[in-house]
Write a protein that holds these residues in place. Structure first.
Motif, mmCIF file in Angstrom:
data_model
loop_
_atom_site.group_PDB
_atom_site.id
_atom_site.type_symbol
_atom_site.label_atom_id
_atom_site.label_comp_id
_atom_site.label_asym_id
_atom_site.label_seq_id
_atom_site.Cartn_x
_atom_site.Cartn_y
_atom_site.Cartn_z
ATOM 1 N N GLN A 1 8.215 10.549 -12.287
ATOM 2 C CA GLN A 1 6.841 10.036 -12.329
ATOM 3 C C GLN A 1 6.665 8.982 -11.248
ATOM 4 O OE1 GLN A 1 4.501 11.138 -14.349
ATOM 5 N NE2 GLN A 1 2.880 9.743 -13.737
ATOM 6 N N VAL A 2 5.716 9.219 -10.347
ATOM 7 C CA VAL A 2 5.445 8.268 -9.274
ATOM 8 C C VAL A 2 4.513 7.186 -9.798
ATOM 9 C CG1 VAL A 2 4.404 7.953 -7.013
ATOM 10 C CG2 VAL A 2 5.749 10.011 -7.498
ATOM 11 N N GLN A 3 4.869 5.957 -9.564
ATOM 12 C CA GLN A 3 4.017 4.828 -9.957
ATOM 13 C C GLN A 3 3.894 3.847 -8.800
ATOM 14 O OE1 GLN A 3 5.680 3.248 -13.627
ATOM 15 N NE2 GLN A 3 4.141 4.359 -14.793
ATOM 16 N N LEU A 4 2.697 3.326 -8.644
ATOM 17 C CA LEU A 4 2.415 2.315 -7.627
ATOM 18 C C LEU A 4 1.815 1.108 -8.333
ATOM 19 C CD1 LEU A 4 0.676 4.624 -4.983
ATOM 20 C CD2 LEU A 4 3.067 3.903 -5.015
ATOM 21 N N VAL A 5 2.387 -0.044 -8.086
ATOM 22 C CA VAL A 5 1.904 -1.259 -8.729
ATOM 23 C C VAL A 5 1.615 -2.305 -7.654
ATOM 24 C CG1 VAL A 5 2.408 -3.106 -10.351
ATOM 25 C CG2 VAL A 5 3.220 -0.774 -10.816
ATOM 26 N N GLU A 6 0.355 -2.699 -7.574
ATOM 27 C CA GLU A 6 -0.027 -3.708 -6.589
ATOM 28 C C GLU A 6 0.142 -5.110 -7.161
ATOM 29 O OE1 GLU A 6 -3.177 -0.381 -5.733
ATOM 30 O OE2 GLU A 6 -2.245 -1.291 -7.497
ATOM 31 N N SER A 7 0.325 -6.038 -6.261
ATOM 32 C CA SER A 7 0.360 -7.455 -6.624
ATOM 33 C C SER A 7 -0.165 -8.252 -5.445
ATOM 34 C CB SER A 7 1.779 -7.892 -6.993
ATOM 35 O OG SER A 7 2.653 -7.717 -5.897
ATOM 36 N N GLY A 8 -0.457 -9.507 -5.711
ATOM 37 C CA GLY A 8 -0.971 -10.362 -4.654
ATOM 38 C C GLY A 8 -2.487 -10.356 -4.655
ATOM 39 N N GLY A 9 -3.051 -10.607 -3.490
ATOM 40 C CA GLY A 9 -4.492 -10.737 -3.387
ATOM 41 C C GLY A 9 -4.921 -12.121 -3.854
ATOM 42 N N GLY A 10 -6.174 -12.245 -4.244
ATOM 43 C CA GLY A 10 -6.691 -13.521 -4.702
ATOM 44 C C GLY A 10 -7.936 -13.917 -3.946
ATOM 45 N N SER A 11 -8.201 -15.219 -3.923
ATOM 46 C CA SER A 11 -9.408 -15.736 -3.275
ATOM 47 C C SER A 11 -9.026 -16.697 -2.170
ATOM 48 C CB SER A 11 -10.278 -16.452 -4.305
ATOM 49 O OG SER A 11 -10.717 -15.566 -5.310
ATOM 50 N N VAL A 12 -9.785 -16.647 -1.076
ATOM 51 C CA VAL A 12 -9.503 -17.498 0.065
ATOM 52 C C VAL A 12 -10.797 -17.720 0.840
ATOM 53 C CG1 VAL A 12 -8.956 -15.602 1.650
ATOM 54 C CG2 VAL A 12 -7.840 -17.833 1.954
ATOM 55 N N GLN A 13 -10.836 -18.772 1.604
ATOM 56 C CA GLN A 13 -12.001 -18.991 2.467
ATOM 57 C C GLN A 13 -11.844 -18.187 3.753
ATOM 58 O OE1 GLN A 13 -12.361 -23.300 2.909
ATOM 59 N NE2 GLN A 13 -13.929 -23.305 1.305
ATOM 60 N N ALA A 14 -12.954 -17.937 4.379
ATOM 61 C CA ALA A 14 -12.949 -17.195 5.642
ATOM 62 C C ALA A 14 -11.995 -17.859 6.633
ATOM 63 C CB ALA A 14 -14.352 -17.131 6.220
ATOM 64 N N GLY A 15 -11.228 -17.014 7.322
ATOM 65 C CA GLY A 15 -10.235 -17.506 8.260
ATOM 66 C C GLY A 15 -8.849 -17.637 7.661
ATOM 67 N N GLY A 16 -8.767 -17.542 6.346
ATOM 68 C CA GLY A 16 -7.494 -17.674 5.666
ATOM 69 C C GLY A 16 -6.696 -16.381 5.644
ATOM 70 N N VAL A 20 -1.175 -8.520 0.041
ATOM 71 C CA VAL A 20 -1.089 -7.639 -1.120
ATOM 72 C C VAL A 20 0.147 -6.774 -0.945
ATOM 73 C CG1 VAL A 20 -3.522 -7.596 -1.811
ATOM 74 C CG2 VAL A 20 -2.716 -6.052 -0.019
ATOM 75 N N SER A 21 0.816 -6.503 -2.046
ATOM 76 C CA SER A 21 2.040 -5.721 -2.016
ATOM 77 C C SER A 21 1.949 -4.559 -2.988
ATOM 78 C CB SER A 21 3.241 -6.604 -2.381
ATOM 79 O OG SER A 21 3.370 -7.677 -1.473
ATOM 80 N N CYS A 22 2.696 -3.516 -2.659
ATOM 81 C CA CYS A 22 2.693 -2.311 -3.478
ATOM 82 C C CYS A 22 4.134 -1.908 -3.733
ATOM 83 C CB CYS A 22 1.954 -1.201 -2.750
ATOM 84 S SG CYS A 22 2.038 0.415 -3.539
ATOM 85 N N GLU A 23 4.540 -1.972 -4.966
ATOM 86 C CA GLU A 23 5.882 -1.552 -5.327
ATOM 87 C C GLU A 23 5.835 -0.134 -5.875
ATOM 88 O OE1 GLU A 23 7.986 -4.202 -7.868
ATOM 89 O OE2 GLU A 23 9.861 -3.072 -7.719
ATOM 90 N N ALA A 24 6.608 0.733 -5.270
ATOM 91 C CA ALA A 24 6.643 2.130 -5.663
ATOM 92 C C ALA A 24 7.874 2.423 -6.490
ATOM 93 C CB ALA A 24 6.621 3.017 -4.430
ATOM 94 N N SER A 25 7.714 3.259 -7.469
ATOM 95 C CA SER A 25 8.853 3.699 -8.262
ATOM 96 C C SER A 25 8.778 5.203 -8.431
ATOM 97 C CB SER A 25 8.864 3.009 -9.630
ATOM 98 O OG SER A 25 7.706 3.326 -10.364
ATOM 99 N N GLY A 26 9.916 5.808 -8.586
ATOM 100 C CA GLY A 26 9.968 7.245 -8.793
ATOM 101 C C GLY A 26 10.239 8.035 -7.535
ATOM 102 N N ASN A 74 12.145 -1.216 2.624
ATOM 103 C CA ASN A 74 12.697 -0.012 2.012
ATOM 104 C C ASN A 74 13.745 -0.333 0.966
ATOM 105 O OD1 ASN A 74 11.090 1.766 3.360
ATOM 106 N ND2 ASN A 74 12.593 2.260 4.933
ATOM 107 N N GLY A 75 14.456 -1.417 1.175
ATOM 108 C CA GLY A 75 15.490 -1.778 0.217
ATOM 109 C C GLY A 75 14.929 -2.029 -1.170
ATOM 110 N N LYS A 76 13.652 -2.472 -1.176
ATOM 111 C CA LYS A 76 12.996 -2.744 -2.453
ATOM 112 C C LYS A 76 11.862 -1.768 -2.700
ATOM 113 C CE LYS A 76 14.060 -7.705 -2.458
ATOM 114 N NZ LYS A 76 13.489 -9.078 -2.543
ATOM 115 N N ASN A 77 11.676 -0.790 -1.797
ATOM 116 C CA ASN A 77 10.618 0.211 -1.958
ATOM 117 C C ASN A 77 9.252 -0.436 -2.112
ATOM 118 O OD1 ASN A 77 10.720 3.014 -1.713
ATOM 119 N ND2 ASN A 77 10.272 3.316 -3.872
#
Length: 126
Positions: A1-16, A20-26, A74-77
């Protein structure tokens, strides 16, 4: 089963900056086309950056060239999208996607990607 889990993002002012990261499994991300797409309220989902590991190719939509960088661990996919010089128009939900090399014909077409993450919100204020 392929799974993709995002993390990161958030709020920032312009110019900042944000990441975002995507960890894949499977499966190893090197076997697939890996992309980041985004969707703002009331707009269609659009491609932002795509990595094709088999040909060591990384592609960016014109609006983010020079500001966004796609990288992989790649070591952490894990696939990272580092976003610098952010603008209010970058505000959107960012989705990680994976598509098979034999299926993806247009790297910017969301419908060509089979696997999707849940999304990570990026908000840029002026």
């Amino acid at each position: 089963q392929v799974q993709l889990v995002e993390s990161g993002g958030g709020s920032v002012q312009a110019g900042g900056s944000l990441r975002v990261s995507c960890e894949a499994s499977g499966y190893p991300i090197s076997d697939y086309y890996m992309g980041w797409f985004r969707q703002a309220p009331g707009k269609e989902r659009e491609g932002v950056a795509v990595m094709i590991t088999s040909i060591e190719g990384t592609y960016y939509v014109d609006s983010v060239k020079g500001r966004f960088t796609l990288s992989r661990d790649n070591g952490k996919n894990i696939l990272h999208l580092t976003m610098n010089s952010l603008k209010p128009e970058d505000t959107a939900m960012y989705y990680c996607a994976a598509g098979s090399r034999g299926v993806v014909r247009d790297i910017w077409r969301p419908g060509d990607y089979k696997y999707w993450g849940q999304g990570a919100q990026v908000t840029v204020s002026s």
